[in-house]
Write a protein that holds these residues in place. Structure first.
Motif, short mmCIF file in Angstrom:
data_model
loop_
_atom_site.label_atom_id
_atom_site.label_comp_id
_atom_site.label_asym_id
_atom_site.label_seq_id
_atom_site.Cartn_x
_atom_site.Cartn_y
_atom_site.Cartn_z
N ILE A 70 -28.81 32.18 24.01
CA ILE A 70 -29.09 33.12 23.33
C ILE A 70 -28.04 33.33 22.31
CG2 ILE A 70 -29.30 35.71 21.86
CD1 ILE A 70 -31.49 36.14 24.39
N THR A 97 -31.96 31.53 20.76
CA THR A 97 -33.35 31.47 20.81
C THR A 97 -33.01 31.40 22.75
OG1 THR A 97 -33.59 29.77 20.92
CG2 THR A 97 -34.70 31.33 18.81
N LEU A 124 -34.27 41.10 18.64
CA LEU A 124 -35.39 39.73 19.74
C LEU A 124 -36.44 40.89 19.83
CD1 LEU A 124 -32.95 38.28 22.41
CD2 LEU A 124 -34.62 36.76 20.34
#
Length: 206
Positions: free
Chosen positions: A29, A34, A110
């Motif tokens: 991340i 991601t 997230l």
């Protein structure tokens, strides 16, 4: 715990395995914004099935990773809201502050991204979510017990806050409220419920 993989460096127990998986997810991340189960598995030299053993879904992995990094968010919350001692004001600011920080916190974003049916939103009353909510309240300079919130009533206050957050996260649509307008809305509808309990001194439920 299975004794293979891990690039030859086997974790001593499941706790260490979880810690390594979360660390690999955070590194991904931090580098790319991601993470995927495949990336974590490749980084650690394990199969995706091994990752799924500890985190059954990608959302579960994202939730575990986000909650491992909430310390910074909670520290900022405690610093920015340090002057608040009134329970109703604390609840309003706790909700508003969390919503405002979502776009700026890569980890919380997230699992609490507005409009996303995330693990947090779907499991808002899970043990993990309740623990997160309690952490918000415990960082504030409010005498919750003295205000009539302890035991089950404090748990219900946490649930109330989380359900309010959930509604904003799942449906962030109009009217679009920010800063003063958001706080005014919460003061009109959320604060009175907290103040009623505080002033009435409702007894603890069995």
């Amino acid at each position: 715990m299975r004794r293979h993989g891990w690039a030859g460096n086997i974790p001593v127990d499941d706790d260490e395995a979880v810690s390594r998986i979360v660390a690999a997810a955070r590194a991904s991340i931090d580098a790319r914004g991601t993470v995927s189960v495949s990336e974590v598995a490749t980084e650690l030299g394990i199969t995706r099935q091994t990752v799924y053993r500890y985190f059954p879904t990608l959302d579960a992995l994202l939730t575990g990773t986000a909650l491992s990094a909430v310390g910074g968010f909670l520290d900022r919350l405690a610093q920015d809201l340090a002057s608040i001692t009134d329970p109703a004001e604390a609840v309003v600011e706790g909700i508003a502050y969390t919503l405002e920080q979502l776009p700026h916190d890569r980890y919380l974003g997230l699992v609490m991204q507005p409009g996303k049916a995330s693990a947090f939103a779907a499991g808002v009353t899970s043990d993990v979510a309740i623990s997160f909510g309690r952490s918000i309240l415990e960082r504030l300079n409010v005498d919750w017990a003295g205000a009539g919130f302890s035991g089950q009533s404090l748990d219900e206050l946490v649930e109330f806050m989380l359900r309010t957050l959930q509604s904003f996260i799942l449906d962030p649509g109009g009217p679009d409220r920010h800063r003063g307008e958001l706080r005014a809305f919460l003061h009109r509808w959320v604060a009175p419920a907290v103040e009623l309990h505080h002033r009435s001194g409702f007894p603890e439920q069995a």
